[in-house]
Enzyme design. Structure first.
Site, PDB file in Angstrom:
ATOM      1  N   GLY A 145       0.959  -1.271  -0.251  1.00  0.00           N
ATOM      2  CA  GLY A 145       0.130  -0.250  -0.056  1.00  0.00           C
ATOM      3  C   GLY A 145       0.921   1.207   0.076  1.00  0.00           C
ATOM      4  O   GLY A 145       2.090   1.244  -0.094  1.00  0.00           O
ATOM      5  N   ARG A 202     -18.457  18.910   2.358  1.00  0.00           N
ATOM      6  CA  ARG A 202     -18.840  17.489   2.557  1.00  0.00           C
ATOM      7  C   ARG A 202     -19.458  16.970   3.464  1.00  0.00           C
ATOM      8  O   ARG A 202     -18.816  17.314   4.865  1.00  0.00           O
ATOM      9  CB  ARG A 202     -17.286  17.045   1.903  1.00  0.00           C
ATOM     10  CG  ARG A 202     -17.386  15.407   1.677  1.00  0.00           C
ATOM     11  CD  ARG A 202     -15.920  15.029   1.391  1.00  0.00           C
ATOM     12  NE  ARG A 202     -14.965  15.292   2.356  1.00  0.00           N
ATOM     13  CZ  ARG A 202     -13.786  14.762   2.171  1.00  0.00           C
ATOM     14  NH1 ARG A 202     -13.363  14.211   0.906  1.00  0.00           N
ATOM     15  NH2 ARG A 202     -12.634  14.981   2.992  1.00  0.00           N
ATOM     16  N   SER A 255      -4.947   6.731  13.506  1.00  0.00           N
ATOM     17  CA  SER A 255      -5.321   7.967  12.693  1.00  0.00           C
ATOM     18  C   SER A 255      -5.740   9.101  13.648  1.00  0.00           C
ATOM     19  O   SER A 255      -6.146   9.028  14.544  1.00  0.00           O
ATOM     20  CB  SER A 255      -6.356   7.520  11.889  1.00  0.00           C
ATOM     21  OG  SER A 255      -7.027   8.590  11.217  1.00  0.00           O
ATOM     22  N   ALA A 256      -5.568  10.249  12.854  1.00  0.00           N
ATOM     23  CA  ALA A 256      -6.113  11.492  13.806  1.00  0.00           C
ATOM     24  C   ALA A 256      -7.472  11.546  13.810  1.00  0.00           C
ATOM     25  O   ALA A 256      -8.145  12.167  14.585  1.00  0.00           O
ATOM     26  CB  ALA A 256      -5.784  12.682  12.845  1.00  0.00           C
ATOM     27  N   ASN A 268      -9.643  11.764  -1.493  1.00  0.00           N
ATOM     28  CA  ASN A 268      -8.542  12.531  -0.830  1.00  0.00           C
ATOM     29  C   ASN A 268      -8.160  13.695  -1.747  1.00  0.00           C
ATOM     30  O   ASN A 268      -7.950  13.843  -3.226  1.00  0.00           O
ATOM     31  CB  ASN A 268      -7.450  11.711  -0.214  1.00  0.00           C
ATOM     32  CG  ASN A 268      -8.020  10.809   0.696  1.00  0.00           C
ATOM     33  OD1 ASN A 268      -7.689   9.756   0.517  1.00  0.00           O
ATOM     34  ND2 ASN A 268      -8.427  11.442   1.884  1.00  0.00           N
ATOM     35  N   LYS A 312     -10.334   2.105  14.146  1.00  0.00           N
ATOM     36  CA  LYS A 312      -9.100   2.670  14.811  1.00  0.00           C
ATOM     37  C   LYS A 312      -9.223   2.650  16.241  1.00  0.00           C
ATOM     38  O   LYS A 312      -8.281   2.116  16.906  1.00  0.00           O
ATOM     39  CB  LYS A 312      -8.591   3.900  14.050  1.00  0.00           C
ATOM     40  CG  LYS A 312      -8.356   3.480  12.589  1.00  0.00           C
ATOM     41  CD  LYS A 312      -6.968   2.772  12.455  1.00  0.00           C
ATOM     42  CE  LYS A 312      -6.935   2.563  10.864  1.00  0.00           C
ATOM     43  NZ  LYS A 312      -6.056   1.496  10.547  1.00  0.00           N
ATOM     44  N   TYR A 315     -15.012   3.370  10.103  1.00  0.00           N
ATOM     45  CA  TYR A 315     -13.781   3.519   9.792  1.00  0.00           C
ATOM     46  C   TYR A 315     -13.017   3.837  11.021  1.00  0.00           C
ATOM     47  O   TYR A 315     -11.889   3.146  11.591  1.00  0.00           O
ATOM     48  CB  TYR A 315     -13.262   4.352   8.461  1.00  0.00           C
ATOM     49  CG  TYR A 315     -11.619   4.310   8.557  1.00  0.00           C
ATOM     50  CD1 TYR A 315     -10.821   3.424   8.070  1.00  0.00           C
ATOM     51  CD2 TYR A 315     -11.227   5.726   9.101  1.00  0.00           C
ATOM     52  CE1 TYR A 315      -9.377   3.688   8.381  1.00  0.00           C
ATOM     53  CE2 TYR A 315      -9.751   5.879   8.892  1.00  0.00           C
ATOM     54  CZ  TYR A 315      -8.938   4.721   8.395  1.00  0.00           C
ATOM     55  OH  TYR A 315      -7.625   4.768   8.645  1.00  0.00           O
TER      56      TYR A 315
END
Ligand code: NAD
Ligand code: UDP
Length: 335
Positions: A9, A290, A123-124, A197, A151, A147
């Site tokens: 990845g 968004r 992740s943040a 992104n 985490k 998601y």
């Protein structure tokens, strides 16, 4: 031997290169659900080392056991996960199954095989969006997507595991927004379909694949009305993993750190920096906000600097230059 999961990845491949360049012996695994096997040739071209790779699912316990029987693994860097926030809202069970199943099977096999050193990609997105910025590691947590919950739950599972088995040491690395690519232009971010992104969208506009960028909102409470994020060069991020690995291997115990630059830039700041670095015009239109977005967040990166002796070195211009080199040398990604 270091095991990297999710090795082909975006972040995995850059970390693999840094590890090989630093002289580590590495084996990578990936089921290629979001990456391309051609990454292996590119890694070899950069490092002159033939990467050891096994195609497998990290949720497959038997395959993991065989892998640990084949190699004497000292530590694991676990990147393998599904990462599209929007898709996780529509397919939550797929995300819980893959991301939590992966960490469960992996840590169970690690326990069985006496491998207790783990670097985990967090992740943040685990920070509660109501926190003041910059985000510090001790701030309240929360999530708005399946998601993000995978985490948060993974972090909790690992904390519980550490309590039950003090042999375990874990680096919880909370990434901000990785962009950029290796300076060779041989490896980079290669999203499937329409990019979600910002940076891959911009580079696809620059190469002529998409007519314009839609900027989601120009009425946020930020310096120019567009969303602010902490963009970090993927190679800086990769190097943070080496620092974390050294920290764990020196027996100092577990560590939880943000990996960001500590600086926020808006969508328009990024567009301007990219135009300068690429010498291309990026046509854009303002579009509605968004769903789920927030105005601004960036990291407090003091802890990483103090405890890991790590700080991001590349600036926004360099991130744009490297993203553009990758896109222009590979207009269709790895294909
Ligand atoms: P990526 O999709 O490019 O890499 C993840 C890799 O894991 C892919 O190659 C995919 O094929 C593989 N994979 C997924 N599920 C697997 C499974 N069950 N078995 C084996 N392989 C599997 O994503 P990335 O940007 O390199 O992200 C790496 C990690 O960092 C992920 O855990 C992600 O959640 C986390 N992260 C990424 C970002 C970001 O913006 N890129 C930000 C914060 C955290
Ligand atoms: N963004 C945008 N247009 C796009 C993609 C993203 O305006 O096509 C904005 C988005 O609203 C946010 C910033 O760019 O303010 C970064 O978005 P990205 O999805 O890259 O990261 P995340 O929102 O997950 O931090």
């Amino acid at each position: 031997m270091i095991l990297i999961t999710g090795a082909t990845g975006y972040i995995g491949s850059h970390t693999w290169v840094e590890l090989l360049n630093a002289g580590y012996d590495v084996v990578g695994i990936d089921n290629l659900c979001n990456s391309n096997i051609k990454v292996l040739d590119r890694i070899e071209a950069i490092t002159s080392v033939k990467p050891k790779f096994i195609e497998m699912n990290v949720c497959n316990s038997n395959a993991l056991k065989s892998l640990f029987n084949l190699y004497s693994i000292d530590a694991v860097i676990h990147f393998a996960a599904l990462k599209a926030v929007g898709k996780s809202v529509n397919n939550p069970l797929e995300y819980y199954k893959n991301n939590l199943g992966g960490i469960l099977e992996l840590t169970q096999v690690m326990s069985e095989k006496n491998c207790f050193t783990l670097v985990f990609s967090s992740s943040a997105t685990v920070y509660d969006a109501n926190n003041p910025i910059p985000y510090q590691e001790g701030m309240p947590l929360g999530s708005t997507s399946p998601y993000g919950w995978t985490k948060l739950m993974s972090e909790q599972m690992l904390r519980d595991l550490e309590i039950s088995n003090p042999n375990f040491s874990v680096a919880y690395l909370r990434y901000f927004n990785p962009i950029g690519a290796h300076e060779s232009g041989f490896i980079g971010e290669d999203p499937l379909g329409i990019p979600n992104n910002l940076m891959p969208y911009i580079t696809q506009v620059a190469i002529g694949k998409r007519p314009h960028l839609s900027i989601y909102g120009n009425d946020w409470l930020t310096h120019d009305g567009t969303g602010v994020r902490d963009y970090i060069h993927v190679v800086d991020l990769a190097r943070g993993h080496l620092k974390a690995l050294n920290y764990l291997m020196s027996g100092k115990g577990s560590i939880l750190v943000n990996l960001g630059t500590g600086k926020g830039f808006s969508v328009l700041d990024l567009v301007k920096a990219f135009e300068k670095a690429s010498n291309r015009k990026i046509p854009y239109q303002f579009a509605p906000r968004r769903i789920g977005d927030i105005a601004a967040f960036y990291s407090d990166s003091a802890r990483a600097q103090k405890d890991l002796n790590w700080r991001a070195e590349y600036d926004l211009y360099r991130m744009c230059e490297d993203s553009w080199r990758w896109q222009s040398m590979n207009p269709n990604g790895y294909e």
